[in-house]
Motif scaffolding. Sequence first.
Motif, PDB file in Angstrom:
ATOM      1  N   PHE A 244     -11.236   5.172   0.166  1.00  0.00           N
ATOM      2  CA  PHE A 244     -10.533   6.033  -0.784  1.00  0.00           C
ATOM      3  C   PHE A 244      -9.031   5.841  -0.576  1.00  0.00           C
ATOM      4  O   PHE A 244      -8.578   5.292   0.430  1.00  0.00           O
ATOM      5  CB  PHE A 244     -10.892   7.512  -0.591  1.00  0.00           C
ATOM      6  N   VAL A 245      -8.265   6.302  -1.542  1.00  0.00           N
ATOM      7  CA  VAL A 245      -6.808   6.330  -1.443  1.00  0.00           C
ATOM      8  C   VAL A 245      -6.360   7.773  -1.593  1.00  0.00           C
ATOM      9  O   VAL A 245      -6.831   8.497  -2.489  1.00  0.00           O
ATOM     10  CB  VAL A 245      -6.146   5.458  -2.534  1.00  0.00           C
ATOM     11  N   ARG A 246      -5.484   8.199  -0.727  1.00  0.00           N
ATOM     12  CA  ARG A 246      -4.944   9.557  -0.798  1.00  0.00           C
ATOM     13  C   ARG A 246      -3.770   9.569  -1.772  1.00  0.00           C
ATOM     14  O   ARG A 246      -2.794   8.853  -1.592  1.00  0.00           O
ATOM     15  CB  ARG A 246      -4.478  10.005   0.588  1.00  0.00           C
ATOM     16  N   LEU A 247      -3.884  10.385  -2.813  1.00  0.00           N
ATOM     17  CA  LEU A 247      -2.793  10.572  -3.767  1.00  0.00           C
ATOM     18  C   LEU A 247      -2.073  11.857  -3.394  1.00  0.00           C
ATOM     19  O   LEU A 247      -2.602  12.961  -3.576  1.00  0.00           O
ATOM     20  CB  LEU A 247      -3.329  10.636  -5.195  1.00  0.00           C
ATOM     21  N   ALA A 248      -0.873  11.706  -2.834  1.00  0.00           N
ATOM     22  CA  ALA A 248      -0.113  12.867  -2.375  1.00  0.00           C
ATOM     23  C   ALA A 248       0.536  13.581  -3.550  1.00  0.00           C
ATOM     24  O   ALA A 248       0.836  12.966  -4.585  1.00  0.00           O
ATOM     25  CB  ALA A 248       0.950  12.425  -1.373  1.00  0.00           C
ATOM     26  N   PRO A 249       0.756  14.883  -3.437  1.00  0.00           N
ATOM     27  CA  PRO A 249       1.388  15.629  -4.533  1.00  0.00           C
ATOM     28  C   PRO A 249       2.726  15.014  -4.936  1.00  0.00           C
ATOM     29  O   PRO A 249       3.577  14.725  -4.091  1.00  0.00           O
ATOM     30  CB  PRO A 249       1.582  17.027  -3.936  1.00  0.00           C
ATOM     31  N   GLY A 250       2.891  14.796  -6.230  1.00  0.00           N
ATOM     32  CA  GLY A 250       4.132  14.269  -6.768  1.00  0.00           C
ATOM     33  C   GLY A 250       4.244  12.759  -6.749  1.00  0.00           C
ATOM     34  O   GLY A 250       5.133  12.189  -7.399  1.00  0.00           O
ATOM     35  N   ASP A 251       3.381  12.070  -6.003  1.00  0.00           N
ATOM     36  CA  ASP A 251       3.430  10.606  -5.956  1.00  0.00           C
ATOM     37  C   ASP A 251       2.789  10.006  -7.205  1.00  0.00           C
ATOM     38  O   ASP A 251       1.931  10.631  -7.847  1.00  0.00           O
ATOM     39  CB  ASP A 251       2.705  10.070  -4.724  1.00  0.00           C
ATOM     40  N   THR A 252       3.199   8.786  -7.518  1.00  0.00           N
ATOM     41  CA  THR A 252       2.558   8.016  -8.586  1.00  0.00           C
ATOM     42  C   THR A 252       1.922   6.778  -7.984  1.00  0.00           C
ATOM     43  O   THR A 252       2.575   6.037  -7.246  1.00  0.00           O
ATOM     44  CB  THR A 252       3.562   7.607  -9.669  1.00  0.00           C
ATOM     45  N   LEU A 253       0.679   6.572  -8.265  1.00  0.00           N
ATOM     46  CA  LEU A 253      -0.043   5.397  -7.796  1.00  0.00           C
ATOM     47  C   LEU A 253      -0.316   4.497  -8.990  1.00  0.00           C
ATOM     48  O   LEU A 253      -0.838   4.954 -10.013  1.00  0.00           O
ATOM     49  CB  LEU A 253      -1.343   5.805  -7.108  1.00  0.00           C
ATOM     50  N   THR A 254       0.037   3.234  -8.850  1.00  0.00           N
ATOM     51  CA  THR A 254      -0.142   2.258  -9.924  1.00  0.00           C
ATOM     52  C   THR A 254      -1.161   1.214  -9.499  1.00  0.00           C
ATOM     53  O   THR A 254      -1.068   0.659  -8.401  1.00  0.00           O
ATOM     54  CB  THR A 254       1.191   1.570 -10.260  1.00  0.00           C
ATOM     55  N   THR A 255      -2.121   0.934 -10.342  1.00  0.00           N
ATOM     56  CA  THR A 255      -3.154  -0.053 -10.019  1.00  0.00           C
ATOM     57  C   THR A 255      -2.636  -1.468 -10.269  1.00  0.00           C
ATOM     58  O   THR A 255      -1.629  -1.666 -10.955  1.00  0.00           O
ATOM     59  CB  THR A 255      -4.411   0.169 -10.867  1.00  0.00           C
ATOM     60  N   PRO A 256      -3.308  -2.477  -9.747  1.00  0.00           N
ATOM     61  CA  PRO A 256      -2.939  -3.863 -10.053  1.00  0.00           C
ATOM     62  C   PRO A 256      -3.088  -4.171 -11.540  1.00  0.00           C
ATOM     63  O   PRO A 256      -3.878  -3.538 -12.254  1.00  0.00           O
ATOM     64  CB  PRO A 256      -3.930  -4.686  -9.222  1.00  0.00           C
ATOM     65  N   ARG A 257      -2.345  -5.177 -11.990  1.00  0.00           N
ATOM     66  CA  ARG A 257      -2.464  -5.615 -13.382  1.00  0.00           C
ATOM     67  C   ARG A 257      -3.766  -6.380 -13.593  1.00  0.00           C
ATOM     68  O   ARG A 257      -4.163  -7.203 -12.760  1.00  0.00           O
ATOM     69  CB  ARG A 257      -1.303  -6.534 -13.742  1.00  0.00           C
ATOM     70  N   LEU A 258      -4.402  -6.110 -14.709  1.00  0.00           N
ATOM     71  CA  LEU A 258      -5.556  -6.886 -15.155  1.00  0.00           C
ATOM     72  C   LEU A 258      -5.135  -7.629 -16.415  1.00  0.00           C
ATOM     73  O   LEU A 258      -4.801  -7.006 -17.425  1.00  0.00           O
ATOM     74  CB  LEU A 258      -6.754  -5.986 -15.444  1.00  0.00           C
ATOM     75  N   ALA A 259      -5.133  -8.953 -16.344  1.00  0.00           N
ATOM     76  CA  ALA A 259      -4.780  -9.766 -17.508  1.00  0.00           C
ATOM     77  C   ALA A 259      -6.027  -9.987 -18.348  1.00  0.00           C
ATOM     78  O   ALA A 259      -7.079 -10.372 -17.831  1.00  0.00           O
ATOM     79  CB  ALA A 259      -4.190 -11.098 -17.063  1.00  0.00           C
ATOM     80  N   CYS A 260      -5.914  -9.737 -19.658  1.00  0.00           N
ATOM     81  CA  CYS A 260      -7.031  -9.864 -20.590  1.00  0.00           C
ATOM     82  C   CYS A 260      -6.682 -10.928 -21.620  1.00  0.00           C
ATOM     83  O   CYS A 260      -5.605 -10.876 -22.232  1.00  0.00           O
ATOM     84  CB  CYS A 260      -7.308  -8.533 -21.283  1.00  0.00           C
TER      85      CYS A 260
END
Length: 687
Positions: A244-260
Amino acid sequence: MTTRPRWTLRTRHISYTVRLSPDGPWAELDAWGPLGVETGPSALDWSRRTHFVTPADAAPAEYLPFGLRPFNGSDLVATRPDGERGVWWEFAGAEEGEGSLRLAFHDARSSLRTVLCYETVSDTDVILRWTEFTADTELRLERLDSAAVNIPVTDVARLTYLTGQWSQEFQKTRLDLSRGTFTMGSVQAVPGHAYAPWLAVQDGDAPAAYGIALAWPGNWHITAEAEPGGALRVRAGRVPHEGFVRLAPGDTLTTPRLACAFSPDGLDGLSRVWHRYERRLAGERLHRPRKVLYNSWEATGFDVDAAGQLELAKAAADLGAELFVVDDGWFTGRADDTGGLGDWHPDPAAFPQGFDRFVEEVRALGLDFGLWVEPEAVSPTSRLYAEHPEWVYRLDGRPARLIRNQLLLDLGRGDVQDFVIATLDRLLGTYAISYLKWDMNRPPTERGRPGAGPADLDAEHVAGYLRVLDHLRTAHPGVTVEGCAGGGGRIEHATLARTDVVWPSDNTAPLDRLSVQYGFLHAHAPHTMSSWVTDAPGVFDPRPRSLAFRFVNAMCGVLGIGADLRAWNPEQRAEAAGWIARYKEVRDIVHHGEARLLGTPGDTTCGVQYERGDRTVVAALSTGRLDGAPLVPGRPDRLRLRGLDPAAHYRDERTGTTYGGAHLLHYGLPFSWSAEHDADLVVLTRR
């Protein structure tokens, strides 16, 4: 009837249309294909036809969390501190830009805001997708895919993917999936040798091809689910080491790019979409010539000294090579693979007059100089490990297992990143090095960071790796960087955007390499594909092939030489010099032109065709029996070309023979193979 919001992104030749579902608060695919495909009723409209599942489970959803989509594979699994698992969001607005789209969704109870992001890539038929998460309270993200891709199928979903193992990477593999789930990935902290983070999908025998590729040099998965009602839904994303990944309050988590990507012209057309995209990734570095290199590893192994290396450098310069690379074994403590890693200082015993003097002597031959490094590795006997044992991945109370007699540095640590950057800056600042080969020869096993508290080890290692590469690009823009991980273990778009070439496989045997390169070129561009001419015998296909075959095969990408030139006779050296000269005449076409894969390694004759302007280069290779008559005695084998103007004429620059375009398309180029002639390079000029 209320009209639902609908958005269309357009590229050079395709359109991608998303709409808000009439069945609930989620976005779903309306159309994806050639320009104009969005006009008319959606082929993916199977809403309101559900039984024993929710509408969200049956929808061609762009992204849905567990909660809203409870049964058929969700893209996000989020858990609150109180243990509640699931998200039920509402649509929170859209932002459109020039070639971009952002769709926001918000769940008030968990405070999670999720933004689905889309961006077209200029002058390509690629659309990038990723997702951003923000919350006011802490959440555990147990699944956080980058995107989901929906593809309508009428019969079976034909999946093409790239499989393998060390020394046999990029094997093109096909699976027809009518129902059920297919998944592939890696938890080795790199994409790995077993699968590439790339997938192509076709509707059975239909020619149109859809493709995805994940830009993530860490743990990953791609999962394809053939669902009821005639749909294939593909999820792709990173896989957290901790689960799992902990998403802390106020943080923004960005996933890797998926090229389509999409092409109406099948897998071959799809490959050209990827090639064009990777040329865009290279930016201005694309226009830097990929020089003919000589690498000394197969000639000397760990037995590196100035005299032996200079002997090889002189021989390479005489052939026309432009770059000399010293591989493993140049630094202190590196008599074999049991020591030295981490102590990145030239061995004074091997270079008694100084490494700088040695480098200048190589450059005096008219060669650029390159060096091999493995920045993430450390030997247990090294000085670095003695001073900083805490820098390696480890678990308290557990033994540290060795792979290739080495440990792996925790590149997610800032101090380790600083050490690697300082080491590379010192080497590149002290010596006239214009080429750096970055290798990685082991995955992490006991992957931990005792006493550090909550961590996202895989993502932090990736961030450290990319930080170092970004530093190299900024601080040393003139240095060419080659990416390698025991061969092709770390090849994906995040790496390719920051390197100049990559090493697809440690296997350089002629027919084995042909199979590797055939798969590689389906996913990646020729200008990224480093390929050497060596004397290596076949591992998986031991049939002998000529020196010409080895050269023509290597010239399909970025030509290098790795053989022990001291063992070559004058005739072999003269032949090699001729091939190198020919390669220099056509490499701009190979690296910048449109490539077409002709046949397969399983055919009697196969090859690659490159076109740029009025010139066409055909690399032709005989893979069958070398009896001079693969078909009928006296009749040459033929390789049909593609994409030419049937009304034009094409002249063979070497023989002077003129062919009509229709002739080359219908009958093909003739080749009379023999034991002495099993490969050819034909250059055609349009007249």
